[in-house]
Scaffold this motif. Structure first.
Motif, PDB file in Angstrom:
ATOM      1  N   GLY A 261      -6.216  10.717  10.461  1.00  0.00           N
ATOM      2  CA  GLY A 261      -7.057   9.527  10.448  1.00  0.00           C
ATOM      3  C   GLY A 261      -6.550   8.446   9.519  1.00  0.00           C
ATOM      4  O   GLY A 261      -6.546   7.263   9.872  1.00  0.00           O
ATOM      5  N   ASN A 262      -6.131   8.844   8.334  1.00  0.00           N
ATOM      6  CA  ASN A 262      -5.624   7.882   7.362  1.00  0.00           C
ATOM      7  C   ASN A 262      -4.350   7.227   7.883  1.00  0.00           C
ATOM      8  O   ASN A 262      -4.190   6.005   7.820  1.00  0.00           O
TER       9      ASN A 262
ATOM     10  N   ARG B 244       3.494  11.784   9.597  1.00  0.00           N
ATOM     11  CA  ARG B 244       2.360  12.395   8.894  1.00  0.00           C
ATOM     12  C   ARG B 244       2.827  13.489   7.936  1.00  0.00           C
ATOM     13  O   ARG B 244       2.415  13.540   6.780  1.00  0.00           O
TER      14      ARG B 244
ATOM     15  N   SER C 171       0.850  -1.193   0.000  1.00  0.00           N
ATOM     16  CA  SER C 171       0.000   0.000   0.000  1.00  0.00           C
ATOM     17  C   SER C 171       0.889   1.247   0.000  1.00  0.00           C
ATOM     18  O   SER C 171       1.903   1.291   0.683  1.00  0.00           O
TER      19      SER C 171
ATOM     20  N   THR D 108      -5.066   4.695  10.687  1.00  0.00           N
ATOM     21  CA  THR D 108      -5.606   3.438  10.159  1.00  0.00           C
ATOM     22  C   THR D 108      -4.484   2.546   9.636  1.00  0.00           C
ATOM     23  O   THR D 108      -4.438   1.344   9.929  1.00  0.00           O
ATOM     24  N   HIS D 109      -3.581   3.112   8.880  1.00  0.00           N
ATOM     25  CA  HIS D 109      -2.477   2.327   8.310  1.00  0.00           C
ATOM     26  C   HIS D 109      -1.497   1.873   9.388  1.00  0.00           C
ATOM     27  O   HIS D 109      -0.975   0.753   9.319  1.00  0.00           O
TER      28      HIS D 109
ATOM     29  N   ILE E 292       0.681   4.259   1.283  1.00  0.00           N
ATOM     30  CA  ILE E 292       0.928   4.921   2.567  1.00  0.00           C
ATOM     31  C   ILE E 292       1.764   4.039   3.485  1.00  0.00           C
ATOM     32  O   ILE E 292       2.719   4.508   4.108  1.00  0.00           O
TER      33      ILE E 292
ATOM     34  N   ALA F 153      -0.002  12.643   4.845  1.00  0.00           N
ATOM     35  CA  ALA F 153      -1.241  11.902   5.093  1.00  0.00           C
ATOM     36  C   ALA F 153      -2.070  12.662   6.128  1.00  0.00           C
ATOM     37  O   ALA F 153      -1.545  13.502   6.855  1.00  0.00           O
ATOM     38  N   THR F 154      -3.340  12.356   6.188  1.00  0.00           N
ATOM     39  CA  THR F 154      -4.172  12.924   7.240  1.00  0.00           C
ATOM     40  C   THR F 154      -3.975  12.102   8.515  1.00  0.00           C
ATOM     41  O   THR F 154      -3.523  10.946   8.459  1.00  0.00           O
TER      42      THR F 154
END
Length: 103
Positions: A45-46, A37, A15, A49-50, A17, A42-43
């Motif tokens: 939240g994103n 970040r 992936s 998650t990763h 990210i 990236a945000t």
């Protein structure tokens, strides 16, 4: 196994990210969440998650502490994560090398 056997690439790392996270962490002992970040754009939240997915596979560790009243989240590659990332890079390199293209 063929040099072009894409099934040998680790789907978790593949992936965009998560690959970027692994690349950032490969060059440091540990990194703050905000640094990662900002580096990979990236945000919150994103990225969270990763990171949870990578932590679930034990490729990274996440630790939390406070500086005064401010929470700080630090992320580090585990030995397993470093090994998986190197295997990913080696296989990708062998796939690219098998093309015969010169860079």
């Amino acid at each position: 196994m063929s040099d072009f056997d894409h099934t040998q690439l680790d789907d978790l790392i593949h992936s965009r990210i998560r690959l970027a996270v692994m690349a950032v962490l490969a060059g440091v002992e540990k990194a703050e969440f905000t640094f990662i970040r900002d580096q990979i754009k990236a945000t919150d939240g994103n990225l969270s998650t990763h990171l949870r997915k990578l932590e679930g596979k034990e490729y990274i560790t996440i630790s939390k502490r406070f500086e005064g009243r401010k929470p700080v989240t630090e992320v580090a590659l585990t030995a397993l994560g470093r090994e998986a990332f190197l295997a990913y890079l080696n296989h990708l390199e062998s796939m690219l090398g098998a093309t015969g293209l010169k860079g």
